[in-house]
Design a protein around this motif. Structure first.
Motif, PDB file in Angstrom:
ATOM      1  N   ARG A 189       0.814  -1.213   0.000  1.00  0.00           N
ATOM      2  CA  ARG A 189       0.000   0.000   0.000  1.00  0.00           C
ATOM      3  C   ARG A 189       0.848   1.263   0.000  1.00  0.00           C
ATOM      4  NH1 ARG A 189      -3.574  -3.096   3.257  1.00  0.00           N
ATOM      5  NH2 ARG A 189      -2.442  -2.522   5.158  1.00  0.00           N
ATOM      6  N   THR A 190       2.146   1.114   0.270  1.00  0.00           N
ATOM      7  CA  THR A 190       3.034   2.274   0.315  1.00  0.00           C
ATOM      8  C   THR A 190       3.460   2.652  -1.101  1.00  0.00           C
ATOM      9  OG1 THR A 190       3.851   1.554   2.479  1.00  0.00           O
ATOM     10  CG2 THR A 190       5.180   3.183   1.276  1.00  0.00           C
ATOM     11  N   VAL A 191       3.242   3.898  -1.476  1.00  0.00           N
ATOM     12  CA  VAL A 191       3.598   4.356  -2.816  1.00  0.00           C
ATOM     13  C   VAL A 191       5.126   4.399  -2.959  1.00  0.00           C
ATOM     14  CG1 VAL A 191       3.458   6.282  -4.439  1.00  0.00           C
ATOM     15  CG2 VAL A 191       1.473   5.678  -3.014  1.00  0.00           C
ATOM     16  N   ALA A 192       5.609   3.924  -4.087  1.00  0.00           N
ATOM     17  CA  ALA A 192       7.044   3.882  -4.346  1.00  0.00           C
ATOM     18  C   ALA A 192       7.617   5.272  -4.556  1.00  0.00           C
ATOM     19  CB  ALA A 192       7.324   3.021  -5.576  1.00  0.00           C
ATOM     20  N   VAL A 193       8.853   5.454  -4.119  1.00  0.00           N
ATOM     21  CA  VAL A 193       9.620   6.661  -4.439  1.00  0.00           C
ATOM     22  C   VAL A 193      10.459   6.320  -5.668  1.00  0.00           C
ATOM     23  CG1 VAL A 193      11.350   8.305  -3.647  1.00  0.00           C
ATOM     24  CG2 VAL A 193       9.699   7.341  -2.015  1.00  0.00           C
ATOM     25  N   HIS A 194      10.196   6.989  -6.762  1.00  0.00           N
ATOM     26  CA  HIS A 194      10.826   6.623  -8.037  1.00  0.00           C
ATOM     27  C   HIS A 194      11.644   7.785  -8.599  1.00  0.00           C
ATOM     28  CE1 HIS A 194      11.244   4.496 -11.839  1.00  0.00           C
ATOM     29  NE2 HIS A 194      10.919   5.630 -12.460  1.00  0.00           N
ATOM     30  N   PRO A 195      12.804   7.530  -9.178  1.00  0.00           N
ATOM     31  CA  PRO A 195      13.487   6.232  -9.263  1.00  0.00           C
ATOM     32  C   PRO A 195      14.480   6.036  -8.110  1.00  0.00           C
ATOM     33  CG  PRO A 195      14.502   7.786 -10.777  1.00  0.00           C
ATOM     34  CD  PRO A 195      13.410   8.535 -10.052  1.00  0.00           C
ATOM     35  N   THR A 196      14.291   4.985  -7.348  1.00  0.00           N
ATOM     36  CA  THR A 196      15.201   4.617  -6.262  1.00  0.00           C
ATOM     37  C   THR A 196      15.397   3.108  -6.286  1.00  0.00           C
ATOM     38  OG1 THR A 196      13.446   4.247  -4.619  1.00  0.00           O
ATOM     39  CG2 THR A 196      14.351   6.489  -4.784  1.00  0.00           C
ATOM     40  N   MET A 197      16.431   2.652  -5.623  1.00  0.00           N
ATOM     41  CA  MET A 197      16.610   1.206  -5.451  1.00  0.00           C
ATOM     42  C   MET A 197      15.569   0.655  -4.485  1.00  0.00           C
ATOM     43  SD  MET A 197      20.770   0.850  -5.147  1.00  0.00           S
ATOM     44  CE  MET A 197      20.951   2.249  -4.022  1.00  0.00           C
ATOM     45  N   ALA A 198      15.329   1.381  -3.402  1.00  0.00           N
ATOM     46  CA  ALA A 198      14.471   0.886  -2.338  1.00  0.00           C
ATOM     47  C   ALA A 198      13.014   0.764  -2.750  1.00  0.00           C
ATOM     48  CB  ALA A 198      14.596   1.795  -1.116  1.00  0.00           C
ATOM     49  N   GLU A 199      12.606   1.376  -3.860  1.00  0.00           N
ATOM     50  CA  GLU A 199      11.208   1.255  -4.276  1.00  0.00           C
ATOM     51  C   GLU A 199      10.825  -0.195  -4.539  1.00  0.00           C
ATOM     52  OE1 GLU A 199      10.078   2.571  -8.369  1.00  0.00           O
ATOM     53  OE2 GLU A 199      12.179   3.187  -8.501  1.00  0.00           O
ATOM     54  N   GLU A 200      11.831  -1.039  -4.818  1.00  0.00           N
ATOM     55  CA  GLU A 200      11.537  -2.449  -5.066  1.00  0.00           C
ATOM     56  C   GLU A 200      10.914  -3.118  -3.848  1.00  0.00           C
ATOM     57  OE1 GLU A 200      11.811  -4.016  -7.922  1.00  0.00           O
ATOM     58  OE2 GLU A 200      12.749  -2.370  -9.027  1.00  0.00           O
ATOM     59  N   LEU A 201      11.177  -2.583  -2.664  1.00  0.00           N
ATOM     60  CA  LEU A 201      10.609  -3.175  -1.451  1.00  0.00           C
ATOM     61  C   LEU A 201       9.086  -3.071  -1.428  1.00  0.00           C
ATOM     62  CD1 LEU A 201      13.112  -1.902   1.270  1.00  0.00           C
ATOM     63  CD2 LEU A 201      12.951  -4.218   0.339  1.00  0.00           C
ATOM     64  N   VAL A 202       8.526  -2.107  -2.157  1.00  0.00           N
ATOM     65  CA  VAL A 202       7.062  -1.937  -2.141  1.00  0.00           C
ATOM     66  C   VAL A 202       6.427  -2.257  -3.488  1.00  0.00           C
ATOM     67  CG1 VAL A 202       7.214  -0.233  -0.301  1.00  0.00           C
ATOM     68  CG2 VAL A 202       7.172   0.538  -2.670  1.00  0.00           C
ATOM     69  N   THR A 203       7.203  -2.744  -4.439  1.00  0.00           N
ATOM     70  CA  THR A 203       6.644  -3.060  -5.763  1.00  0.00           C
ATOM     71  C   THR A 203       6.735  -4.533  -6.117  1.00  0.00           C
ATOM     72  OG1 THR A 203       8.759  -2.547  -6.843  1.00  0.00           O
ATOM     73  CG2 THR A 203       7.160  -0.745  -6.647  1.00  0.00           C
ATOM     74  N   MET A 204       7.339  -5.358  -5.290  1.00  0.00           N
ATOM     75  CA  MET A 204       7.412  -6.800  -5.587  1.00  0.00           C
ATOM     76  C   MET A 204       6.051  -7.434  -5.316  1.00  0.00           C
ATOM     77  SD  MET A 204      11.188  -7.904  -4.114  1.00  0.00           S
ATOM     78  CE  MET A 204      10.957  -7.217  -2.456  1.00  0.00           C
ATOM     79  N   LYS A 205       5.401  -7.941  -6.344  1.00  0.00           N
ATOM     80  CA  LYS A 205       4.034  -8.438  -6.224  1.00  0.00           C
ATOM     81  C   LYS A 205       3.921  -9.954  -6.164  1.00  0.00           C
ATOM     82  CE  LYS A 205       2.468  -4.263  -6.413  1.00  0.00           C
ATOM     83  NZ  LYS A 205       2.027  -3.617  -5.148  1.00  0.00           N
ATOM     84  N   THR A 206       4.855 -10.641  -6.775  1.00  0.00           N
ATOM     85  CA  THR A 206       4.748 -12.102  -6.886  1.00  0.00           C
ATOM     86  C   THR A 206       5.906 -12.778  -6.185  1.00  0.00           C
ATOM     87  OG1 THR A 206       3.715 -11.836  -9.057  1.00  0.00           O
ATOM     88  CG2 THR A 206       4.535 -14.039  -8.493  1.00  0.00           C
ATOM     89  N   PRO A 207       5.624 -13.727  -5.287  1.00  0.00           N
ATOM     90  CA  PRO A 207       6.741 -14.419  -4.600  1.00  0.00           C
ATOM     91  C   PRO A 207       7.555 -15.239  -5.587  1.00  0.00           C
ATOM     92  CG  PRO A 207       4.641 -15.489  -4.098  1.00  0.00           C
ATOM     93  CD  PRO A 207       4.316 -14.240  -4.834  1.00  0.00           C
ATOM     94  N   VAL A 208       8.862 -15.255  -5.372  1.00  0.00           N
ATOM     95  CA  VAL A 208       9.746 -16.048  -6.231  1.00  0.00           C
ATOM     96  C   VAL A 208       9.741 -17.518  -5.813  1.00  0.00           C
ATOM     97  CG1 VAL A 208      11.231 -14.113  -6.813  1.00  0.00           C
ATOM     98  CG2 VAL A 208      11.768 -15.501  -4.812  1.00  0.00           C
ATOM     99  N   ARG A 209       9.347 -17.786  -4.555  1.00  0.00           N
ATOM    100  CA  ARG A 209       9.222 -19.164  -4.080  1.00  0.00           C
ATOM    101  C   ARG A 209       8.432 -19.175  -2.775  1.00  0.00           C
ATOM    102  NH1 ARG A 209      14.428 -17.700  -4.301  1.00  0.00           N
ATOM    103  NH2 ARG A 209      15.489 -17.157  -2.347  1.00  0.00           N
ATOM    104  N   THR A 210       7.908 -20.320  -2.437  1.00  0.00           N
ATOM    105  CA  THR A 210       7.188 -20.514  -1.194  1.00  0.00           C
ATOM    106  C   THR A 210       7.749 -21.751  -0.495  1.00  0.00           C
ATOM    107  OG1 THR A 210       5.496 -21.874  -2.269  1.00  0.00           O
ATOM    108  CG2 THR A 210       5.061 -19.495  -2.100  1.00  0.00           C
ATOM    109  N   ALA A 211       7.526 -21.816   0.792  1.00  0.00           N
ATOM    110  CA  ALA A 211       8.031 -22.968   1.542  1.00  0.00           C
ATOM    111  C   ALA A 211       7.171 -23.188   2.762  1.00  0.00           C
ATOM    112  CB  ALA A 211       9.474 -22.745   1.951  1.00  0.00           C
TER     113      ALA A 211
END
Length: 488
Positions: A466-488
């Motif tokens: 829900r947190t809007v990304a600050v663009h362009p930054t590296m840290a914006e990826e923390l709030v834009t990753m939508k799909t898990p790369v793996r589950t366990a």
């Protein structure tokens, strides 16, 4: 009713002890403090502060090439240890003076002496003078230790780095923890030829596997000759080395045939006085010669010969003071905080423990120390910021989703550099809470401080989303990753 010279006597003038002394004095307590070395302790004098200043100094090495990539007409510069080191020590002296001034203005009496215990309420100084206190706080910190094998005394430890009379041309760093890796990056950035041995399968044991793998890759990319699964099997002054094995000289430090040149190089001075050259043979059979060997293989609490056990204080294996959740030892009048307890050996933690001690003892507000979800940073290049559980830890007790991305950031990619960063969140599948956050990137320490607030508050993955990304930054990826790369 017994009367004492002081309400509180603190042994140790590092960050934790100084904070506890000042805060207790502010509550009206009669407080004294003894420090046998320098006020400021490991952090200010031999650790965090001088190390971070060296991180800053070493990071400029790549700035020249980066500037040229962005259109600046600049030439590569040379690092001069003899220009940096005096400035470094001047800053440490200034900070030590600040600590002394803070204690003085707080009304804390300072004794520049070693102090040991005669009994649960009596402190004895090196000159034989004794003082008594209702409460005693052990805040003596820790120290680096050398491994126990022949000729280990030829090497140096992290405390010695800041006082080197000259920067070595080559160094072997033994160890794979954060201190070893930080100094490997620092010295490499200053132009030293760095070789690193770690006996384990991967550096930074205990940290997130994916993050530590990327850091190892980037360290090698920066020219550090990193060998895992490797240790020293033999070492000696280079002048006393065994006859060279022609088949096993490659890949480590200087060629042994260059010995005469190393001993009579242009820097001059006695080779033994500056710690080298030192001949080393590794467990893989390779041999090499180094100006210095730095052992970063562990630390030990400073609790030896302090009269603690004689006074009834229980010590754990390795010398750590055993304490309860309120930092109280087995002796009711004696407490201990910081690295002397070997709980979480970080300066901000020692400070928090000192403040909790004052709340408990002098404010009548029993306050246990909170060691949960502590953010921390490893100042490698790139930096590593982490808070919470690693993926491996989380798998043990949780069903998790892993959100992770690794990429070349804009600034690096434009300059044509291969460096990558990593952003990673570990999420509990049921509660949706973010269990861990791991960042490998320039300024990761700054990022994890803020991310740590959210994780400590119990933020969910959806809170991040829900947190809007600050663009362009590296840290914006923390709030834009939508799909898990793996589950366990």
């Amino acid at each position: 009713m017994a009367t004492f010279d002081y309400d509180l006597f603190v042994i140790g003038g590092g960050s934790g002890g100084v904070r506890a002394a000042r805060v207790a004095a502010a509550e009206g307590a009669r407080v004294a403090l003894a420090e046998e070395s320098r006020l400021g302790g490991t952090c200010v004098i031999r650790g965090c502060v001088p190390k971070k200043l060296m991180v800053f100094a070493s990071s400029y090495r790549e700035s020249f090439a980066d500037a040229r990539a962005y259109g600046w007409d600049v030439a590569d510069g040379a690092f001069h240890w003899d220009a940096f080191q005096p400035h470094l020590h001047k800053e440490l002296e200034r900070l030590e003076g600040v600590y002394r001034s803070l204690l003085d203005t707080s009304g804390v009496e300072v004794f520049d002496s070693r102090a040991v215990l005669d009994d649960p309420h009596t402190i004895r100084f090196a000159n034989g003078v004794t003082k008594t206190a209702k409460h005693i706080l052990i805040a003596t910190g820790g120290r680096p230790v050398r491994p126990d094998f022949p000729c280990a005394d030829l090497g140096i430890v992290s405390d010695d780095i800041f006082d080197l009379p000259e920067l070595p041309k080559s160094i072997l760093i033994v160890g794979g923890g954060y201190i070893a890796c930080e100094f490997a990056c620092i010295l490499s950035g200053m132009g030293v030829q760095v070789t690193q041995f770690y006996r384990g399968a991967q550096i930074l044991r205990g940290f997130d596997e994916e993050a530590r793998g990327l850091i190892a890759e980037m360290m090698r990319e920066h020219g550090i000759d990193l060998h895992v699964g490797t240790n020293i099997v033999d070492m000696a002054p280079a002048s006393e080395r065994p006859a060279p094995d022609e088949e096993n000289q490659a890949g480590m430090g200087a060629d042994v045939h260059q010995m005469a040149a190393l001993q009579t190089d242009a820097r001059g001075g006695d080779a033994a006085a500056r710690g080298g050259p030192i001949w080393v043979k590794s467990t893989n059979g390779h041999e090499g010669v180094f100006d210095h060997v730095l052992f970063a293989t562990g630390r030990r609490p400073n609790t030896d010969k302090m009269g603690l056990e004689e006074a009834g204080v229980k010590l754990a294996r390795g010398g750590a003071v055993e304490v309860d959740e309120y930092s109280q030892t087995s002796v009711p009048s004696i407490y201990a905080i910081g690295d002397a307890t070997d709980r979480v050996n970080l300066t901000p933690v020692a400070i928090r423990e000192g403040m909790a001690f004052v709340e408990t003892v002098f404010k009548g507000n029993p306050t246990p120390v909170d060691h949960d979800l502590i953010p921390s940073a490893v100042f490698t290049q790139p930096e590593f910021g982490t808070v919470g559980l690693t993926e491996e830890q989380a798998r043990e007790d949780h069903e998790i989703e892993v959100y992770c991305t690794s990429f070349r950031p804009m600034q690096t990619a434009f300059a044509g550099k291969p460096g990558r960063v990593l952003m990673k969140l570990i999420v509990d599948r049921d509660s949706r809470k973010v269990l861990g956050c791991h960042i490998v990137a320039p300024q990761a320490g700054e990022m994890i401080q803020l991310a740590g607030i959210a994780v400590k508050m119990g933020a969910t993955k959806e809170d991040f989303d829900r947190t809007v990304a600050v663009h362009p930054t590296m840290a914006e990826e923390l709030v834009t990753m939508k799909t898990p790369v793996r589950t366990a």
